[in-house]
Structure formats: structure tokens, C-alpha cells
Scaffold this active site. Structure first.
Site, PDB file in Angstrom:
ATOM      1  N   ASP A 158       0.814  -1.295  -0.020  1.00 50.85           N
ATOM      2  CA  ASP A 158      -0.074   0.069  -0.137  1.00 50.85           C
ATOM      3  C   ASP A 158       1.019   1.151  -0.059  1.00 50.85           C
ATOM      4  OD1 ASP A 158      -0.095   1.378   3.142  1.00 50.85           O
ATOM      5  OD2 ASP A 158       0.473  -0.580   3.122  1.00 50.85           O
ATOM      6  N   SER A 159       0.407   2.215  -0.549  1.00 53.84           N
ATOM      7  CA  SER A 159       1.074   3.656  -0.685  1.00 53.84           C
ATOM      8  C   SER A 159       2.541   3.497  -0.980  1.00 53.84           C
ATOM      9  CB  SER A 159       0.974   4.066   0.689  1.00 53.84           C
ATOM     10  OG  SER A 159       1.254   5.634   0.657  1.00 53.84           O
TER      11      SER A 159
END
Length: 311
Positions: A158-159
Site C-alpha cells: 500500500d502507498s
């Protein structure tokens, strides 16, 4: 590109609006340096443990094996051993940890039925580029050395962790090495110069991130920001990308999906309305996160079949 919902839940809208008035303002004003990072890392990990606690029945096996640091996370009723997930946590390259993301890994494990290895890669600024990419590559090789064929490994993140996961897969393809079975990305970054993010209309409605905060974090990771630009014809595995239409890196997710499919590979981009950045890591706050995990489970079942690449 698909839109799973027409409108986000009231919980999602409330979290984004409240965060915009609190967390985003505080984060935008905070310096990112050696003095502030220890406290910031502790607070981020504690916040993640609060909004994504491990599920009851989760088992954790910590790993310290040479250059490999991380932990195996197995959610309740997770018994499969024929495949595995390599999870790369977010945190802007400067924060986050396997322990902080234990609840996220547990939910992904429960959804897919697979054990998840969350790698504790080295963080900037103490360990700038290429330390993190090296650690992820070593973790993948470590998994293959323990009997998991590349095509039986799902790489997720994620991210900033999504950026690192995608970067790893693209780099591996460029060198002609066997690809993992698939890639699952939650709100991935794709352009460290932030040109894509700052030009995305939905970025202005983000309830968490800002250009200033993101730029300070990226600068600690590398003084030479680069984009994920897979060349046409590159042999990439299937990808699933989740992002919100009201988050700072929503444009990055769209751009990465377009670039992924331009190579000839399959990429399912799901853009969710009214969502904060990396909403799947906030399961106690945002009900749509559960739908994202179910989507990841369907994707994993489709790409990690018994006939998936075993070399």
C-alpha cells in the site's frame, strides 16, 4: 477501470472529512527529520494497531534470518501452504513496520487463505534508496528459497509500499526473471516527482496527504525521484489496484494502471468513491475495506491457480 460503488459510505465520508481537519493539517505542518521521525513512527504504528487490530486467532511468527527481517502472519482458519503473499507496508518510505501492519496482514491472510510474510524493509532517512528495494528483492528470494515458486507468490503493498512492490515486479521483469503470480496494490504511488499527484483533481479532497508532506518523505528516500514506467511488451504479471477518487495518489493509481495495461498485461483498476488514502488499511473505520479484501481474495484465487507458473 471499474467503480465498485456509486457513492462511499457515510463512515468513509466522515473519516475523510474529519481527517482533513485534523490529521492532514497536523501532518502538513510537521517536519520530517531525525528529531520527529521516532515519535511519528510510534504514533503511526499505534494508530494502525487501533484501526486494524489483528483478528482473533491470528498467529505470528517473527523472522530474523540474515538480511531478512519480518514476520509470518496467518489469519484465523488459514491453512494453505501451497502459495504465499509478500506484503510491503506503506509509510512514505520513512515509517511503518510489519508489527504495525499485523492486522492488515491478518485480514489479507484470512481473505485469501494464504500465509502473509510482511517484510520489515529498512527505512529512510537512515537507509535511503536502494536499501528498501534491495530488502524486498531479498525477501522474495528468501521465499523462493523456502519452496515457494515465484508464480505461487502474490506481491502486495500500500502507498509507498505499493510503489516499492510494483517497482520490484517491474525491475524483475526487466531482468528477465520469473514473475510473481500477481500484484495487489492499495493506493500505490507511481511518480515520486509528485507531478501526477498534484495534477489529479481528486487530490485536493484528500483527507490525509499533501504535496509538502509527501515531498519531504520522498526526499529522504531518494534525491532523484523517479516514476514507474514499464516499457511496452514487458512481461508483467496480472495486477489489481484499489484507490479512492478523493485521495492524493488517486491519479498515480490511474496512471500506473494505464502503464501496466500498455505493456500488454492485465490490470484491474478499482476506483472507490469518497475514500481516504489507503482505505483498506482502516477496516474498523471504513466498511468498504472489507470489500477490497474480498476483491483481493477473488484476484488471488484467479491468478494463483495450480497451473500458475512454478519456476
Amino acid at each position: 477501470m471499474t467503480a465498485p460503488l456509486v457513492r462511499g459510505s457515510w463512515q468513509a465520508r466522515t473519516v475523510r472529512q474529519v481527517s482533513a481537519l485534523t490529521a492532514r493539517r497536523l501532518a502538513a505542518a510537521a517536519p520530517v527529520n531525525a528529531c520527529t521521525l521516532p515519535l511519528a513512527r510510534m504514533l503511526i504504528d499505534q494508530a494502525l494497531r487501533t484501526v486494524a487490530p489483528p483478528l482473533s486467532g491470528t498467529t505470528v511468527e517473527q523472522v530474523r534470518d540474515g538480511r531478512i527481517t519480518g514476520e509470518w502472519v496467518r489469519g484465523p482458519r488459514t491453512g494453505r501452504t501451497d502459495a504465499a503473499v509478500l506484503y510491503v507496508h506503506g509509510g512514505g518510505f520513512v515509517a511503518g513496520s510489519a508489527a504495525g501492519y499485523r492486522g492488515v496482514a491478518a485480514r489479507l491472510s484470512t481473505a485469501t487463505g494464504l500465509p502473509v510474510f510482511a517484510v520489515d524493509y529498512r527505512l529512510a532517512p537512515e537507509h535511503p534508496y536502494p536499501a528498501a528495494p534491495q530488502d524486498i528483492d531479498h525477501a522474495f528470494r528468501w521465499l523462493t528459497g523456502r519452496g515457494h515458486a515465484p508464480g505461487r507468490i502474490l506481491v502486495a503493498g500500500d502507498s509507498a509500499g505499493g510503489f516499492l512492490a510494483a517497482d520490484f515486479v517491474i525491475t524483475r521483469a526487466r531482468t528477465g526473471l520469473p514473475a510473481p503470480g500477481g500484484v495487489v496494490l492499495f493506493s500505490p504511488m507511481a511518480d515520486l516527482s509528485l507531478e501526477v499527484a498534484t495534477g489529479y483533481e481528486g487530490a485536493r479532497a484528500c483527507g490525509l496527504l499533501s504535496a509538502g508532506l509527501s515531498r519531504r518523505a520522498v526526499t529522504h528516500f531518494t534525491p532523484d525521484p523517479y516514476q514507474l514506467l514499464p516499457a511496452r511488451g514487458l512481461q508483467l504479471p496480472p495486477a489489481l489496484i484499489h484507490a479512492g477518487d478523493t485521495e492524493f495518489f488517486g491519479g498515480d493509481a490511474v496512471a500506473l494502471a494505464e502503464r501496466w495495461t500498455a505493456t500488454g498485461a492485465v490490470c484491474d483498476l478499482q476506483v472507490w468513491p469518497d475514500q481516504i488514502h489507503a482505505f483498506p488499511v482502516l477496516p474498523l473505520l471504513i466498511p468498504e475495506s472489507r470489500l477490497a479484501y474480498r476483491s483481493a481474495a477473488r484476484f488471488a484465487a484467479a491468478v494463483l491457480t495450480p497451473t500458475a507458473a512454478a519456476v
